[in-house]
Design a protein around this motif. Structure first.
Motif, PDB file in Angstrom:
ATOM      1  N   HIS A  33       0.814  -1.219   0.000  1.00 20.00           N
ATOM      2  CA  HIS A  33       0.000   0.000   0.000  1.00 20.00           C
ATOM      3  C   HIS A  33       0.851   1.275   0.000  1.00 20.00           C
ATOM      4  CE1 HIS A  33      -3.402  -2.765   1.435  1.00 20.00           C
ATOM      5  NE2 HIS A  33      -3.633  -2.447   0.188  1.00 20.00           N
ATOM      6  N   ILE A  61       3.988  -3.278  -8.545  1.00 18.46           N
ATOM      7  CA  ILE A  61       2.936  -2.466  -7.917  1.00 18.46           C
ATOM      8  C   ILE A  61       1.680  -3.307  -7.675  1.00 18.46           C
ATOM      9  CG2 ILE A  61       3.853  -0.356  -8.943  1.00 18.46           C
ATOM     10  CD1 ILE A  61       1.279  -0.164 -10.597  1.00 18.46           C
ATOM     11  N   VAL A  62       1.554  -4.437  -8.366  1.00 20.64           N
ATOM     12  CA  VAL A  62       0.448  -5.349  -8.056  1.00 20.64           C
ATOM     13  C   VAL A  62       0.787  -6.133  -6.793  1.00 20.64           C
ATOM     14  CG1 VAL A  62      -0.973  -7.263  -8.872  1.00 20.64           C
ATOM     15  CG2 VAL A  62      -0.171  -5.520 -10.486  1.00 20.64           C
ATOM     16  N   TYR A  63       2.003  -6.687  -6.769  1.00 23.25           N
ATOM     17  CA  TYR A  63       2.393  -7.468  -5.585  1.00 23.25           C
ATOM     18  C   TYR A  63       2.215  -6.641  -4.313  1.00 23.25           C
ATOM     19  CZ  TYR A  63       4.897 -10.178  -9.148  1.00 23.25           C
ATOM     20  OH  TYR A  63       5.244 -10.898 -10.248  1.00 23.25           O
ATOM     21  N   LYS A  64       2.593  -5.367  -4.396  1.00 19.13           N
ATOM     22  CA  LYS A  64       2.576  -4.526  -3.195  1.00 19.13           C
ATOM     23  C   LYS A  64       1.377  -3.578  -3.147  1.00 19.13           C
ATOM     24  CE  LYS A  64       6.685  -6.089  -1.975  1.00 19.13           C
ATOM     25  NZ  LYS A  64       7.870  -5.217  -2.068  1.00 19.13           N
ATOM     26  N   ARG A  65       0.505  -3.657  -4.121  1.00 19.14           N
ATOM     27  CA  ARG A  65      -0.674  -2.771  -4.159  1.00 19.14           C
ATOM     28  C   ARG A  65      -0.250  -1.303  -4.005  1.00 19.14           C
ATOM     29  NH1 ARG A  65      -0.430  -7.504  -0.849  1.00 19.14           N
ATOM     30  NH2 ARG A  65      -2.316  -7.399   0.423  1.00 19.14           N
ATOM     31  N   VAL A  66       0.634  -0.905  -4.882  1.00 21.25           N
ATOM     32  CA  VAL A  66       1.195   0.445  -4.821  1.00 21.25           C
ATOM     33  C   VAL A  66       0.416   1.380  -5.739  1.00 21.25           C
ATOM     34  CG1 VAL A  66       3.237   1.810  -5.459  1.00 21.25           C
ATOM     35  CG2 VAL A  66       3.501  -0.327  -4.163  1.00 21.25           C
ATOM     36  N   VAL A 102      -7.129 -10.183  -2.621  1.00 21.87           N
ATOM     37  CA  VAL A 102      -7.180 -10.553  -1.210  1.00 21.87           C
ATOM     38  C   VAL A 102      -7.637  -9.367  -0.340  1.00 21.87           C
ATOM     39  CG1 VAL A 102      -4.726 -10.063  -0.812  1.00 21.87           C
ATOM     40  CG2 VAL A 102      -5.881 -11.758   0.604  1.00 21.87           C
ATOM     41  N   ASP A 103      -7.327  -8.148  -0.800  1.00 21.56           N
ATOM     42  CA  ASP A 103      -7.749  -6.973  -0.034  1.00 21.56           C
ATOM     43  C   ASP A 103      -9.268  -6.776  -0.065  1.00 21.56           C
ATOM     44  OD1 ASP A 103      -5.125  -6.475   0.618  1.00 21.56           O
ATOM     45  OD2 ASP A 103      -4.820  -4.960  -0.933  1.00 21.56           O
ATOM     46  N   GLU A 107       4.967 -10.900  -2.596  1.00 26.24           N
ATOM     47  CA  GLU A 107       4.124 -10.796  -1.406  1.00 26.24           C
ATOM     48  C   GLU A 107       2.860 -11.632  -1.508  1.00 26.24           C
ATOM     49  OE1 GLU A 107       4.144  -8.673   1.492  1.00 26.24           O
ATOM     50  OE2 GLU A 107       6.246  -8.234   1.082  1.00 26.24           O
ATOM     51  N   ILE A 108       2.258 -11.679  -2.687  1.00 23.95           N
ATOM     52  CA  ILE A 108       0.934 -12.290  -2.730  1.00 23.95           C
ATOM     53  C   ILE A 108       0.876 -13.628  -3.451  1.00 23.95           C
ATOM     54  CG2 ILE A 108      -0.610 -10.357  -2.289  1.00 23.95           C
ATOM     55  CD1 ILE A 108      -0.701  -9.776  -5.219  1.00 23.95           C
ATOM     56  N   PHE A 109       1.785 -13.897  -4.358  1.00 21.69           N
ATOM     57  CA  PHE A 109       1.736 -15.170  -5.062  1.00 21.69           C
ATOM     58  C   PHE A 109       2.871 -16.040  -4.562  1.00 21.69           C
ATOM     59  CE2 PHE A 109       0.377 -11.921  -8.265  1.00 21.69           C
ATOM     60  CZ  PHE A 109      -0.974 -12.156  -8.135  1.00 21.69           C
ATOM     61  N   PHE A 112      -3.519  -3.557  -7.426  1.00 22.58           N
ATOM     62  CA  PHE A 112      -4.399  -4.018  -6.350  1.00 22.58           C
ATOM     63  C   PHE A 112      -4.384  -5.543  -6.306  1.00 22.58           C
ATOM     64  CE2 PHE A 112      -8.150  -5.681  -8.569  1.00 22.58           C
ATOM     65  CZ  PHE A 112      -7.937  -5.193  -9.838  1.00 22.58           C
ATOM     66  N   ALA A 113      -4.817  -6.072  -5.209  1.00 19.42           N
ATOM     67  CA  ALA A 113      -4.842  -7.519  -5.040  1.00 19.42           C
ATOM     68  C   ALA A 113      -6.200  -7.918  -4.499  1.00 19.42           C
ATOM     69  CB  ALA A 113      -3.743  -7.957  -4.078  1.00 19.42           C
TER      70      ALA A 113
END
Lengths: 350, 350
Positions: free
Chosen positions: A253, A279-284, B292-293, B73-75, B289-290
């Protein structure tokens, strides 16, 4: 020759003329200093014009963009054969605009010349606080100040304790962003291009740390060293390789406020940024912004910043050159990082 | 062989094993179909496990990222020698978790195998509405649906009348974003990779227009043709050259929601994006964005979407292959665009 204090006087008007569109690195010879004789210091009766004597002119990185024959929404293109334009502080000599009168001090867009006839008052602000150095109205109290304010507080949406990186950190905008970040209780690191600037960031502006990016062969590794926990906020002034490395080091974020990308302005083809998937991995969030969108907040900004200046709690460093004839070298120096602090050209000090 | 309907039965368990980390384009031979014999359909007494019989498995582009030995982080990263994992719909065969009981239908992350022992219930959702095809719970009613919902309504913050572009528009997420944009009163154009998909977008999903990006040698020119007024919202599924061209065509204060970048997943070095400076000119926000949020909003999302599905106002197209042994080809087909609509693998239809 009259000094402009007398209405209807006839004066000469020195100017910095833009010669032709620039590709690559701009040179002093892309501009020429000329003199127009016989300027009558009076606005024609059928206009809404405002005639100003320019006192201070501002050198800002965005001006390079106007030297290119590519238009953009916010930065106009210079006209070959006409004076370059930029932000300035001036004194009204004559006015047909009811909002401005002879003797008013103003700041806004003007020409690089001793006297400018402004055709409209759009984006022209009256200066009311003269206990502050007038040159500050092209710096901390002008466009760069409002840029730092809107960009940091609104776009970055900072929270206490967050990790903040500022690039071009000793520049007109960066030095303020770093100080705003400290006021907010953030941890702030600046990057700059000389050791002197690094010292300035740490000792004068109170950054928690700072580094010379030119001495970091691996920017990604450098950022991991300065931000072992990652970066919450990046105030982006440079673009290119720095942006690519920063994206890899953002926290979940995180926010990147894109103010400008000075490292790219002299390139015909900008460098590619490769790491955007992060920026997807970290939702930036990466957000470009323009100071003009914060103009409506200018008086609120003044209320905020003036007490800090008066109490010495926010500092501002200017790099001042004297004389319009030294303007071309000053603006070109921005791109080699010659200036230390906000680059100002003094035309006629009050 | 037992069919799993009988507890304590001993069954064989067919699996799709991940062989080793992939670079470049994945191949069917990066996976292997194997069979474990003698699986007892009972969860050990000292665990909180949930044993599910997998009914439908989902093929999603992000799975390519898990085939690479780079964590994010997410995958997560697949384990060589173990089954690949992904979203699935399953039926609980045995459970030591008090929230789930035998016979429950569920969706969430599972293994590519006939039976999976899930060690925790994190991210596992119970299916309550069975008047809808169960496979929809890995599509419109599962991760892709929630992705489209959160990404479009929250990240894109759409307004009536805005101009919307969706890439990979006939895919699991894109087809929904386009329909949501129409529900919102936007003008929406989709890009896809075959003429059949283009027709689907226009005739089935009600996009205002659509184009085959493979037939557009100049994407910038194509976008100018489809969006003479520019683009307010870009729902980004592909990255690379499309993103670069889109940035040049954004309108002031436009938004780019970055859901994924499928065009980049098979490259060791992602393509560079060169036009980022335009986000300053246009004050554009690019936001990763992800899904999961948005998990906490899942039940709100169901309340929103179920009536549209039941009334036929939102449509969903699936591309269904039968049998676990056809799974590897199905997932690889995502990257050549073989699938038309959401790619589903049926293991055991109810």
């Amino acid at each position: 020759m009259a000094d402009g204090s007398e209405k209807n006087a006839v004066v000469s008007n020195k100017k910095v003329i833009f010669k032709d569109y620039v590709s690559g690195f701009p040179k002093e010879s892309d501009m020429a200093v000329t003199v127009d004789e016989n300027l009558t210091l009076k606005v024609a009766g059928d206009s809404k014009g405002i005639l100003v004597k320019n006192l201070y002119l501002s050198c800002d990185p965005y001006m390079r963009l106007s030297m290119t024959n590519r238009s953009s929404e916010i930065f106009g293109t210079y006209t070959p054969g006409a004076p370059i334009t930029g932000f300035g502080v001036g004194k009204v000599i004559d006015s047909r605009n009811p909002e401005f009168k002879e003797g008013d001090l103003v700041w806004g867009l003007t020409g690089w010349e001793e006297y400018s006839l402004l055709k409209s008052s759009e984006g022209l602000f009256k200066i009311h606080h003269t206990d502050i150095p007038l040159s500050y109205y092209i710096g901390i109290l002008g466009m760069p100040g409002l840029t730092a304010y809107g960009g940091f507080y609104e776009v970055c949406a900072p929270k206490k304790g967050e990790y903040v990186l500022v690039s071009a950190a000793s520049g007109a905008v960066g030095q303020l962003v770093g100080q705003f970040a400290k006021l907010m209780g953030c941890y702030v690191v600046g990057s700059a291009g000389t050791q002197d600037k690094v010292e300035l960031l740490k000792n004068k502006f109170g950054f928690d740390d700072a580094f010379n990016y030119k001495e970091e062969p691996d920017l990604n590794a450098a950022l991991k060293r300065y931000f072992p926990e990652g970066i919450d906020i990046y105030f982006e002034n440079v673009g290119g390789k720095m942006l690519d490395a920063v994206i890899l080091n953002m926290r979940v974020h995180g926010r990147i406020a894109v103010c400008g990308m000075i490292s790219q302005y002299n390139r015909d083809q900008p460098e590619g940024v490769h790491n955007l998937m992060s920026i997807v991995y970290k939702r930036v969030r990466i957000e470009g912004f323009a100071t003009v969108d914060y103009y409506p907040q200018y008086s609120k900004f003044l209320d905020f910043i003036l007490p800090y200046i008066r109490e010495g709690k926010v500092k501002y460093v200017e790099d001042i050159v004297e004389g319009l004839e030294n303007g071309p070298a000053a603006i070109i120096g921005l791109f080699s990082g010659r200036n230390v602090g906000k680059q100002v050209v003094v035309i006629a000090p009050q």
